[in-house]
Design a protein around this motif. Structure first.
Motif, PDB file in Angstrom:
ATOM      1  N   LEU A   1       0.818  -1.219   0.000  1.00  0.00           N
ATOM      2  CA  LEU A   1       0.000   0.000   0.000  1.00  0.00           C
ATOM      3  C   LEU A   1       0.853   1.272   0.000  1.00  0.00           C
TER       4      LEU A   1
ATOM      5  N   ARG B   1      -4.631   8.151 -11.470  1.00  0.00           N
ATOM      6  CA  ARG B   1      -4.258   6.871 -12.077  1.00  0.00           C
ATOM      7  C   ARG B   1      -2.877   6.948 -12.742  1.00  0.00           C
TER       8      ARG B   1
ATOM      9  N   GLN C   1      -0.476   6.489 -10.074  1.00  0.00           N
ATOM     10  CA  GLN C   1      -0.479   5.082  -9.691  1.00  0.00           C
ATOM     11  C   GLN C   1       0.361   4.240 -10.649  1.00  0.00           C
TER      12      GLN C   1
ATOM     13  N   VAL D   1      -8.099   2.473   2.006  1.00  0.00           N
ATOM     14  CA  VAL D   1      -8.435   1.041   1.953  1.00  0.00           C
ATOM     15  C   VAL D   1      -9.366   0.665   3.093  1.00  0.00           C
TER      16      VAL D   1
ATOM     17  N   SER E   1     -12.765   1.851   2.222  1.00  0.00           N
ATOM     18  CA  SER E   1     -13.270   1.223   0.994  1.00  0.00           C
ATOM     19  C   SER E   1     -13.974  -0.104   1.280  1.00  0.00           C
ATOM     20  N   MET E   2     -13.763  -0.648   2.466  1.00  0.00           N
ATOM     21  CA  MET E   2     -14.413  -1.913   2.846  1.00  0.00           C
ATOM     22  C   MET E   2     -15.890  -1.730   3.208  1.00  0.00           C
TER      23      MET E   2
ATOM     24  N   VAL F   1     -16.739  -3.648   7.890  1.00  0.00           N
ATOM     25  CA  VAL F   1     -16.323  -4.683   6.946  1.00  0.00           C
ATOM     26  C   VAL F   1     -17.073  -5.984   7.253  1.00  0.00           C
TER      27      VAL F   1
ATOM     28  N   ALA G   1     -16.909 -12.775   5.097  1.00  0.00           N
ATOM     29  CA  ALA G   1     -16.556 -13.069   3.705  1.00  0.00           C
ATOM     30  C   ALA G   1     -15.065 -12.882   3.435  1.00  0.00           C
ATOM     31  N   GLU G   2     -14.268 -12.746   4.464  1.00  0.00           N
ATOM     32  CA  GLU G   2     -12.833 -12.503   4.269  1.00  0.00           C
ATOM     33  C   GLU G   2     -12.063 -13.827   4.221  1.00  0.00           C
ATOM     34  N   HIS G   3     -10.811 -13.767   3.814  1.00  0.00           N
ATOM     35  CA  HIS G   3      -9.927 -14.938   3.756  1.00  0.00           C
ATOM     36  C   HIS G   3      -8.574 -14.533   4.320  1.00  0.00           C
TER      37      HIS G   3
ATOM     38  N   ARG H   1     -16.314   1.398 -11.169  1.00  0.00           N
ATOM     39  CA  ARG H   1     -17.328   0.799 -10.312  1.00  0.00           C
ATOM     40  C   ARG H   1     -18.552   0.411 -11.124  1.00  0.00           C
TER      41      ARG H   1
ATOM     42  N   TYR I   1     -15.093  -6.285  -3.704  1.00  0.00           N
ATOM     43  CA  TYR I   1     -14.342  -6.465  -2.456  1.00  0.00           C
ATOM     44  C   TYR I   1     -13.313  -7.588  -2.587  1.00  0.00           C
TER      45      TYR I   1
ATOM     46  N   PRO J   1     -11.209 -10.608  -1.735  1.00  0.00           N
ATOM     47  CA  PRO J   1     -11.606 -11.679  -0.802  1.00  0.00           C
ATOM     48  C   PRO J   1     -10.694 -11.776   0.419  1.00  0.00           C
ATOM     49  N   HIS J   2      -9.552 -11.118   0.389  1.00  0.00           N
ATOM     50  CA  HIS J   2      -8.652 -11.163   1.532  1.00  0.00           C
ATOM     51  C   HIS J   2      -9.262 -10.409   2.715  1.00  0.00           C
ATOM     52  N   ARG J   3      -9.197  -9.090   2.676  1.00  0.00           N
ATOM     53  CA  ARG J   3      -9.717  -8.301   3.799  1.00  0.00           C
ATOM     54  C   ARG J   3     -10.781  -7.316   3.334  1.00  0.00           C
ATOM     55  N   ARG J   4     -11.267  -7.475   2.114  1.00  0.00           N
ATOM     56  CA  ARG J   4     -12.424  -6.723   1.625  1.00  0.00           C
ATOM     57  C   ARG J   4     -12.115  -5.264   1.295  1.00  0.00           C
ATOM     58  N   ALA J   5     -10.865  -4.948   0.981  1.00  0.00           N
ATOM     59  CA  ALA J   5     -10.593  -3.624   0.420  1.00  0.00           C
ATOM     60  C   ALA J   5     -11.208  -3.563  -0.979  1.00  0.00           C
ATOM     61  N   SER J   6     -11.571  -2.347  -1.411  1.00  0.00           N
ATOM     62  CA  SER J   6     -12.222  -2.214  -2.710  1.00  0.00           C
ATOM     63  C   SER J   6     -11.209  -2.386  -3.833  1.00  0.00           C
TER      64      SER J   6
ATOM     65  N   PHE K   1     -11.709  -1.376  -6.719  1.00  0.00           N
ATOM     66  CA  PHE K   1     -11.745  -0.159  -7.535  1.00  0.00           C
ATOM     67  C   PHE K   1     -10.436   0.607  -7.421  1.00  0.00           C
ATOM     68  N   PHE K   2      -9.823   0.568  -6.247  1.00  0.00           N
ATOM     69  CA  PHE K   2      -8.561   1.287  -6.054  1.00  0.00           C
ATOM     70  C   PHE K   2      -7.362   0.496  -6.596  1.00  0.00           C
ATOM     71  N   GLY K   3      -7.661  -0.668  -7.190  1.00  0.00           N
ATOM     72  CA  GLY K   3      -6.602  -1.588  -7.592  1.00  0.00           C
ATOM     73  C   GLY K   3      -5.757  -1.093  -8.754  1.00  0.00           C
TER      74      GLY K   3
ATOM     75  N   CYS L   1      -5.035  -5.801  -5.950  1.00  0.00           N
ATOM     76  CA  CYS L   1      -5.481  -5.026  -4.794  1.00  0.00           C
ATOM     77  C   CYS L   1      -4.296  -4.240  -4.240  1.00  0.00           C
TER      78      CYS L   1
ATOM     79  N   TYR M   1      -3.947  -3.177  -1.287  1.00  0.00           N
ATOM     80  CA  TYR M   1      -3.699  -3.337   0.144  1.00  0.00           C
ATOM     81  C   TYR M   1      -2.506  -4.282   0.379  1.00  0.00           C
TER      82      TYR M   1
END
Lengths: 422, 422, 422
Positions: A185, A322, A325, A343, A346-347, A351, A355-357, B45, B69, B71-76, B78-80, B89, B91
């Motif tokens: 990040l 962007r 970025q 970040v 953004s959740m 949160v 649904a997290e992993h 989005r 979101y 799947p790790h910690r649900r950061a968006s 969109f910012f990727g 992602c 994050y």
């Protein structure tokens, strides 16, 4: 991953919730002293743990924290007159001191003793480290405030900054104790250039992007040791402190050698405004020398509006660029704190942890949740949190150090981990 | 009139709702290709059927549609970072390809196989007719996209425009298949002047303001034939197509004679963003010649902001001009699409169908509801919608024709009703 | 203090609620005549008791108040065409007269009798005192409108002003009948200066800040007598009228002597828009002479936006000026009405009456609640409110007078308390 009910246990902080009750056992950073700068200055609104409050400084310089609503007919005391040792409701002139006593009730007949029967909820407040702290728990359990090093340093050797974060406090804390995101990040793409000048930290971080983490429980919370490869026979350790219920201390940046004693120690507090909003504090100590202004840059400060909301916020996608970025940094967003906030917000406001992993780098996140949920459930069974009543436990430091391979960080860096190590 | 429970059955589209499940059996127009114009362009989005998604175009030009979101910690996401064949992602650097596979997980140790266990929800996407379509249903049931004529024509002979409509999708569809409002809502007051020049359509419409309607069910939905008196021994028919689940085709405007083959064919899709908002699409085919710019006027286009919200909207009463309403047109609002949107949104986010009073002109509205609710309930009992898996059924046209009195429209206008009639 | 269920009984006004049903037995001030100034002028939106309505003036000058939603497909009649004796929905041309009858249904076949089966909800309306009043109750119980003196005076001798108040109606009424706040909320700090010129009222009010209150029930509501010490052997009385369900009359200001007959009589109505919003009316009579413009100042008027929302509002803290609060007036807010609105709105949309502490000065507040709740509960048992059907009871005045000690105010000031006392 948490069940929905555990996610609610962790995140909900209103009156009567288990986590809300736990947090009310601790002193809480409430507002900046600069918000109530002088005796009899205007009162300010304050919302904490889902309660609407008003803060003011009385004629003698004492800060009072009262329920926003006058106990008479519930007019807002924010509109009150701060005068002669109390805050006076403008509706009927009832006046309250910082203890919540009604000290004048001019609308009632002179012979009435109704005044003695009415109180407004008032929370004890103390000023430390440029911050007004308050205690919202049972009066008979009121402890000493925590003895953070930064909170006891003189002005000029400490910094306290607050700003609004528009999400639940727990996901903000989780961002703070998650050391692994530093390599992503907050990454500056120039670190890919082998010829660019680097700090020791940048050199080690670029050389090993998946550090291994060791959690070491402590009285006040836990330490997270992030270990990376360093020179032959050595390991680079960054030690983050987590202090219950919502504090972190970030490892100092290793610039030239293994001696971090000349550096400042920065950290955070994430204080719940309510279930959906948080005051994010930056709290820094420079115990050996004054903070220079130059030290306060580096992305730690953000432009804020008059209500402490950052100008880079979710409404403008944090001014995401962007092109930046693509060529300059990982996010296209300026500022370390803004990147973190982006970040975390953004959740969504809370949160969805069902649904997290979680991966191996999330050990600290898991440790935080377990610690706080265990404390909250224990309190429900009548077991008071020892952390709340041992403010002296909070006199610790974070650390960065290169240690010989195999030496545990809490042993090798022991001398760096408390202020007594001078 | 519907019961409240039927109204909810018809209108609610989130995951798990009967109508939501039905709509997920169909390919759905998701976004304009112009929104993700080039390989590795910024992600955007996308919200559809109550789900928050992110769309991007990868290095090879393929469009990916992922859960918003991580799947790790649900950061968006969109910012990727959209780079090298996937969306990463910011994050912790996890990267996903357009199939939802995690193709890089740099925060985990090299020996970990956690990457293989993690996927992000990804929906198949195809580009057709300037639109990115997506399929949000069970993978094993994925059909062919519908073979709309406009979706298969080359650029220059088709138009696709989208804009936000701030109400539920079903009341928007009902506006689209309700032919009788043409004589009122979209009326130009000049048609009262017997000397004003008129198209054939205007002449017949002015001469007979209460057409009679015939519903003719089809494999893909139904046709609505609106019959008006024409010259002695003749009847003027306008045939609107409704194609499940949310498409209409508007009859072409009869200008000079009964031959509509030189004209364009316009229609709509009303795609649910969620229960309270809709993407309203204008979709037009000009199979015989390029669209001229002049053809695209006539109220079909509206000025939009950067998020495709019309500048004439409910906040400014659609720039309603009461003097214009008195002297120029029926509504005082400029633009056919804006007029439609105004009345549809004016009913509230979800119209209260328990309080309506349907007349004989509402036969198509009733047919729409019955068809969709029957399909949704059938799916609940395991009967898949045949419409979703027969994309070839969607290769039809609307029509306008003057036919001898007594000839059924589907017989007399048969040659006009499919593209094969060239 | 009220229980939560009593607080809901008192405050909720939607269709079917006990208080909502009670209020629907009374004529209600709905809008200013100036909002529908001329025949066939544009219709306007109107929301009352939680119902969305539209008001218009027809070709003959009659005001119609209709449900906002066309009974056909629920398009908003606000967008309608006001023409030739009725309001015509722009969707399909259905037209309704002020009685709610459908007088034209051009979308149906000529032979259809569907038109006779459809009505739109319409409420009777009358114009009085510059105001359009409406009656939302059962048609067979429709009474005469109340005979307020101000409502029957010619133009030039009366004033009616309305503005939005962003809280529940009941806490606004409670502010209106709470005479004791005059000595605080509306206080000008100059009254502390013994040398400043004072009205008789200011002199007595400054000399006795805790008046004693006497509640005297009446047919139409009750009178509140506020007694203060005056010259030896005399008492200063201010008599406020409360008239069910939501009217007050403020005592006239005693300027030079005990004769208030030359003065104007001001009052309020607090009309519920819905549970969370109120139209606050200022209603004044000057029975003996025209209102001069100069009389209309004094804080009674506020700058409003086009939708009658005050420019000083909760979003800008009513332009609170802390320096003005220190040196000029009690609140730092300009204008008596704004000061009232500020404290009433500051309690939140619906004040939490379970947490209040009422004192002896709140006798009128308690009397108001009891009266209204008793009437609402009686109506639930079939007992109609006599107040609603005796409009003649409302022909009363408020009063200010200096009376010999010991004389009851309703006796001593009897001649002042009705318009017949000229």
């Amino acid at each position: 991953m948490l069940s929905q009910s555990d996610n609610e246990l962790l995140t909900k902080v209103g009156p009567g919730t288990p986590m809300g009750e736990l947090l009310r056992r601790f002193w809480i950073p409430g507002l900046l002293e600069e918000e109530v700068p002088t005796p009899d200055c205007p009162p300010v609104r304050l919302r904490l743990l889902g309660e609407d409050l008003v803060a003011y400084r009385d004629t003698d310089g004492r800060v009072g924290i009262l329920d926003n609503y006058c106990p008479h007919r519930r007019a807002s005391l924010f509109f009150g007159r701060n005068e002669e040792g109390g805050l006076r409701c403008v509706y009927h002139g009832w006046k309250f001191d910082a203890d919540g006593s009604c000290v004048d009730m001019p609308s009632e007949p002179a012979e009435s003793n109704f005044r003695d029967k009415v109180r407004v909820t008032a929370y004890p407040a103390v000023a430390r480290g440029g911050i007004v702290w308050l205690y919202m728990g049972p009066p008979d359990l009121q402890p000493e405030p925590p003895a953070f090093e930064w909170s006891l340093l003189p002005e000029g050797q400490r910094v306290a900054i607050k700003r609004l974060e528009e999400c639940n406090w727990a996901q903000a804390v989780e961002g703070g104790i998650d050391s692994s995101h530093i390599s992503f990040l907050h990454r500056n793409l120039a670190d890919l250039n082998p010829d660019a000048p680097k700090t020791l930290h940048q050199k080690y971080a670029a050389g090993d992007r998946s550090p291994s983490f060791t959690i070491k429980p402590t009285d006040y919370g836990f330490m997270v040791g992030a270990r990376r490869n360093a020179e032959e026979g050595h390991q680079y350790w960054r030690v983050t402190q987590f202090l219950t219920p919502f504090y972190t201390m970030i490892p100092p940046v290793l610039v030239r050698d293994t001696d971090s004693r000349n550096m400042g120690y920065g950290g955070h507090a994430w204080v719940p405004i309510d279930d959906d909003n948080t005051w994010t504090w930056n709290l820094s100590a420079s115990p050996h020398r004054p903070y220079e202004e130059s030290r306060r840059g580096g992305g730690l400060e953000e432009a804020l509006d008059a209500k402490y909301r950052p100008l880079r916020n979710i409404d403008n996608d944090y001014e995401l660029d962007r092109e930046m970025q693509r060529s300059v940094n990982y996010t296209g967003i300026v500022g370390i704190n803004t990147q973190d906030r982006a970040v975390q917000e953004s959740m969504g406001r809370v949160v969805d942890r069902t649904a997290e992993h979680l991966g191996t780098t999330d050990a600290a996140v898991i440790a935080f949740r377990r610690r706080l949920m265990r404390m909250a459930l224990a309190l429900q069974e009548g077991i008071e949190p020892a952390e709340a009543s041992h403010g002296d436990w909070y006199r610790v430091r974070s650390a960065s150090a290169v240690l010989p391979t195999g030496v545990p960080f809490d042993v090798g860096a022991a001398a760096l981990l408390t202020p007594s190590s001078r």
